[in-house]
Design an enzyme around this catalytic site. Structure first.
Site, PDB file in Angstrom:
ATOM      1  N   TRP A 156       0.669  -1.321  -0.036  1.00  0.00           N
ATOM      2  CA  TRP A 156      -0.067  -0.116  -0.093  1.00  0.00           C
ATOM      3  C   TRP A 156       0.726   1.304   0.070  1.00  0.00           C
ATOM      4  CZ3 TRP A 156      -4.822   2.413   0.239  1.00  0.00           C
ATOM      5  CH2 TRP A 156      -4.783   3.571   0.664  1.00  0.00           C
ATOM      6  N   ASP A 193       0.526   9.164   0.879  1.00  0.00           N
ATOM      7  CA  ASP A 193       0.996  10.287   0.613  1.00  0.00           C
ATOM      8  C   ASP A 193       2.501  10.191  -0.017  1.00  0.00           C
ATOM      9  OD1 ASP A 193      -1.128  10.631   2.256  1.00  0.00           O
ATOM     10  OD2 ASP A 193       0.001  12.001   3.802  1.00  0.00           O
ATOM     11  N   TRP A 250      -4.121   0.488   4.080  1.00  0.00           N
ATOM     12  CA  TRP A 250      -3.386   1.189   4.923  1.00  0.00           C
ATOM     13  C   TRP A 250      -3.194   0.585   6.091  1.00  0.00           C
ATOM     14  CZ3 TRP A 250      -3.829   3.537   9.705  1.00  0.00           C
ATOM     15  CH2 TRP A 250      -2.929   4.701   9.967  1.00  0.00           C
ATOM     16  N   PHE A 288       4.501   8.710   9.937  1.00  0.00           N
ATOM     17  CA  PHE A 288       3.517   9.284   9.343  1.00  0.00           C
ATOM     18  C   PHE A 288       4.489  10.396   8.387  1.00  0.00           C
ATOM     19  CE2 PHE A 288      -1.163   9.075  11.103  1.00  0.00           C
ATOM     20  CZ  PHE A 288      -0.847   7.511  11.167  1.00  0.00           C
ATOM     21  N   SER A 289       3.392  11.001   7.519  1.00  0.00           N
ATOM     22  CA  SER A 289       4.067  11.882   6.395  1.00  0.00           C
ATOM     23  C   SER A 289       4.940  13.069   7.214  1.00  0.00           C
ATOM     24  CB  SER A 289       3.174  12.644   5.730  1.00  0.00           C
ATOM     25  OG  SER A 289       2.423  11.847   4.846  1.00  0.00           O
ATOM     26  N   ARG A 331       0.346  17.111  12.907  1.00  0.00           N
ATOM     27  CA  ARG A 331       1.318  16.359  11.678  1.00  0.00           C
ATOM     28  C   ARG A 331       1.748  17.020  10.423  1.00  0.00           C
ATOM     29  NH1 ARG A 331      -3.714  13.699  12.044  1.00  0.00           N
ATOM     30  NH2 ARG A 331      -4.887  13.858   9.938  1.00  0.00           N
ATOM     31  N   GLU A 346      -4.242  19.028   6.348  1.00  0.00           N
ATOM     32  CA  GLU A 346      -3.046  18.073   6.374  1.00  0.00           C
ATOM     33  C   GLU A 346      -1.994  18.142   5.357  1.00  0.00           C
ATOM     34  OE1 GLU A 346      -5.193  13.731   7.524  1.00  0.00           O
ATOM     35  OE2 GLU A 346      -5.266  14.267   5.366  1.00  0.00           O
ATOM     36  N   TRP A 392      -9.238   9.192  -0.216  1.00  0.00           N
ATOM     37  CA  TRP A 392      -9.583   8.574   1.129  1.00  0.00           C
ATOM     38  C   TRP A 392     -10.874   8.092   1.248  1.00  0.00           C
ATOM     39  CZ3 TRP A 392      -6.130   6.144   3.608  1.00  0.00           C
ATOM     40  CH2 TRP A 392      -4.877   6.931   3.784  1.00  0.00           C
TER      41      TRP A 392
HETATM   42  C1  FRU Z   1      -2.647  12.183   4.660  1.00  0.00           C
HETATM   43  C2  FRU Z   1      -2.382  11.543   5.900  1.00  0.00           C
HETATM   44  C3  FRU Z   1      -1.660  12.274   6.594  1.00  0.00           C
HETATM   45  C4  FRU Z   1      -0.896  11.330   7.651  1.00  0.00           C
HETATM   46  C5  FRU Z   1      -0.870  10.190   6.575  1.00  0.00           C
HETATM   47  C6  FRU Z   1      -1.123   8.986   7.617  1.00  0.00           C
HETATM   48  O1  FRU Z   1      -3.069  11.448   3.527  1.00  0.00           O
HETATM   49  O2  FRU Z   1      -3.597  11.400   6.668  1.00  0.00           O
HETATM   50  O3  FRU Z   1      -1.965  13.331   7.202  1.00  0.00           O
HETATM   51  O4  FRU Z   1       0.523  11.907   7.854  1.00  0.00           O
HETATM   52  O5  FRU Z   1      -2.088  10.344   5.785  1.00  0.00           O
HETATM   53  O6  FRU Z   1      -0.408   7.955   6.625  1.00  0.00           O
END
Ligand code: FRU
Length: 589
Positions: free
Chosen positions: A132, A135, A159, A191-192, A257, A309, A395
């Site tokens: 998978w 971002d 995910w 995460f990102s 984040r 985000e 999403w």
């Molecule tokens: C955006 C997000 C980010 C987060 C990541 C987690 O698509 O929700 O905010 O860091 O995906 O996978």
């Protein structure tokens, strides 16, 4: 006490025994370890907990959540055991009934087959070879190489278990998969975030060190905890060492984040953009380790239909002038113009501490399709370019699209500039020049007129489904200029310009498989202030269509899942008609 049965698989050098214990707990005992344990997964099965335990002393070496196959195998994922080759290893698997199919399908192997098994896998867009992806993360350019990290689950095609996967390219079109660069740890999943090249060694990791910033995220009994962490690389982004002072920034906010860091030359300091709930926070630092909050941006600005985000803040030239403006990119989910995820942006000024939006009354969207999210730009891109890349999904249905070996692709790389229309400045997203350089065989269709009746054009003899169509249309008074891409099964993507409303419209409701989500069949609409002559570049790559109008004044990105590639185009007009002045089809690979 061991219950149920034991299964043992005798190989030449490996011995794999499965013991089923009480309460859906299972232990896979490996007598001699090969490089990989191949795990059969089922995307819609519940997650089981997989723990690697070494030396029979209960020492936990690694832990992940894997949707092991219960009644169907969707794909295999490799559990890399090469670090434990000379040790005694058991795999503790909790939450899996002993009747599950996976026990029969577990295999030890020295290799993992990564050849493509997917008809929908794009040819010239980046995808993970397996597993998978969401971002794009940590993009930087150094020594002729574009680095792209990405939110990655190497243990399934939905995910979970967020790692940073890594790919590299020298032309933004052909990518090499480099494996996992940053793996989850005690502070949480990865995460990102972003990467910078620390040319002046401000952090003390070394001159030219690549420093990655990401969100450490974990779900705890007392709620979601998100904090910012860093890691550095002394081998140009191949391997990273986590910083011993992690996490470097904490908060009690639930959504805190996606750090984007860049060097602000006039102030000689670093800037961090963070997405926090429904606003952005701006921090500054001189050493990348200690950060001071400078300002917030977001109240009463733009769209607030969901969480903000993946921020970015970039200085971009205004076409035809010597002026530059700062553009704040803000991804939000949900709340996009056609439902679910989308990227909005704000144009304004920035003094190193505070961003001011210069036109607070208008919401501006980067892309008018449903499938361009988490768009961010490359740090240190060559020649002052500002190159953006998005995750080509939404999403609303990202976890359900009909692929198995992998899930999700990125958009084409797009160079960003600003152009003025009336009083307003807008982003222009032009396919990066590398896309033209990758053009292969060209088929030119002689010009033709369209009025009232259909015109059908065959695009390619090859049935690859990976090409660019470049169309120039001369409008001779039509109020609607309609065309579609279609295949031999009658599946089609309809598009038209509505000249009265000044819109470009795409309808994918009959494009092929659409029933995996109620949110997938959709009609998307872009403002298209076109003239008598209009140009459109359509990029078709098996399961995606990106339409760039007027060199990128509008962009529309939509996924499609046709049962056969679209190989024809059909043109339609009202009685005033129009002329297709040129129609070139380029093979891309
Ligand atoms: C955006 C997000 C980010 C987060 C990541 C987690 O698509 O929700 O905010 O860091 O995906 O996978």
């Amino acid at each position: 006490m061991a219950l149920g049965f034991s299964l043992s698989v005798q190989g030449m050098e490996s011995n794999l025994v499965v013991k089923h214990l009480a309460n859906e707990q299972n232990i896979v005992v490996l007598d001699s370890v090969k490089k990989f344990l191949l795990l059969p997964v089922q995307d819609d099965a519940p997650e089981g907990k997989v723990n690697i335990v070494v030396n029979n002393e209960g020492q936990l070496a690694q832990s992940m959540n894997i949707r092991l196959a219960r009644e169907r195998v969707d794909s295999y994922v490799p559990l890399d055991l090469s670090a434990y080759v000379n040790q005694k290893v058991s795999i503790d698997i909790a939450g899996m009934p002993s009747s599950s199919l996976c026990w029969k399908e577990l295999k030890m192997s020295d290799s993992f087959d990564m050849t493509n098994k997917e008809m929908f896998r794009p040819v010239y867009h980046h995808t993970p070879v397996y597993g998978w992806m969401n971002d794009p993360n940590g993009m930087f350019y150094k020594d002729g190489v574009y680095h792209l990290y990405f939110q990655y689950n190497p243990y399934g095609s939905v995910w979970g278990n967020m790692h940073w996967g890594h790919s590299t390219s020298t032309d933004l079109m052909h990518w090499n998969f480099e494996g996992c660069a940053i793996v989850p740890d005690a502070w949480g999943a990865i995460f990102s975030g972003s990467c910078v090249v620390d040319h002046n060694n401000t952090a003390g990791f070394g001159k030219g060190a690549v420093v990655a910033f990401y969100t450490s995220a974990k779900a705890t009994p007392w709620g979601d905890v998100q904090s910012q962490s860093m890691a550095y690389s002394l081998d140009n982004g191949k391997t990273f060492t986590k910083y011993e002072g992690n996490p470097i920034l904490t908060s009690s906010e639930k959504d805190f984040r996606d750090p984007k860091i860049f060097w602000y030359a006039p102030g000689k300091h670093w800037v961090m953009m963070l997405a926090v709930g429904q606003h952005m926070e701006i921090y500054s630092s001189v050493n990348l380790k200690e950060w001071k909050k400078e300002s917030e941006f977001g109240a009463m600005q733009g769209a607030h239909g969901g969480v903000w985000e993946c921020p970015d803040l970039v200085e971009i030239p205004v076409e035809g002038t010597r002026e530059k403006k700062w553009v704040l990119i803000c991804n939000l989910n949900p709340g996009g113009p056609f439902g679910g995820s989308a990227a909005q942006y704000f144009v304004g000024s920035f003094d190193g501490k505070k961003f001011v939006n210069e036109s607070p009354t208008q919401t501006k969207w980067m892309d008018w399709g449903k499938d361009n999210y988490a768009t961010v730009t490359w740090n240190n891109a060559p020649d002052g370019r500002c190159i953006a890349l998005g995750w080509m999904s939404n999403w609303q249905y990202a976890n359900n699209v009909p692929t198995r070996q992998y899930r999700s692709a990125n958009t084409l790389a797009r160079d960003l500039t600003l152009y003025r229309e009336g009083q307003e400045l807008y982003l222009k997203s032009t396919p990066s020049v590398e896309v033209k350089k990758a053009r292969g065989k060209k088929v030119s269709i002689p010009s033709f007129k369209v009025s009232e009746k259909h015109e059908m054009v065959n695009l390619f003899e090859e049935k690859q489904g990976a090409y660019e169509v470049e169309i120039v249309i001369q409008n001779t008074g039509a109020s609607k200029i309609a065309f579609c891409l279609l295949n031999d099964k009658g599946e089609k993507v309809s598009m038209y310009y509505d000249l009265n409303r000044k819109q470009f419209v795409m309808d994918r409701s009959e494009s092929g498989t659409v029933d995996f989500s109620k949110d997938f069949p959709a009609v998307t609409v872009a403002p298209a202030n076109v003239d008598k002559e209009l140009t459109l570049r359509l990029f078709v790559d098996r399961s995606s269509i990106e339409a760039f109008g007027e060199d990128g004044k509008f962009v529309m990105t939509n996924l499609v899942f046709p049962s056969q590639p679209y190989v024809k185009m059909c043109f339609e007009a009202d009685k005033n008609g129009y002329a297709v002045k040129s129609l070139n089809v380029y093979k891309l690979q």
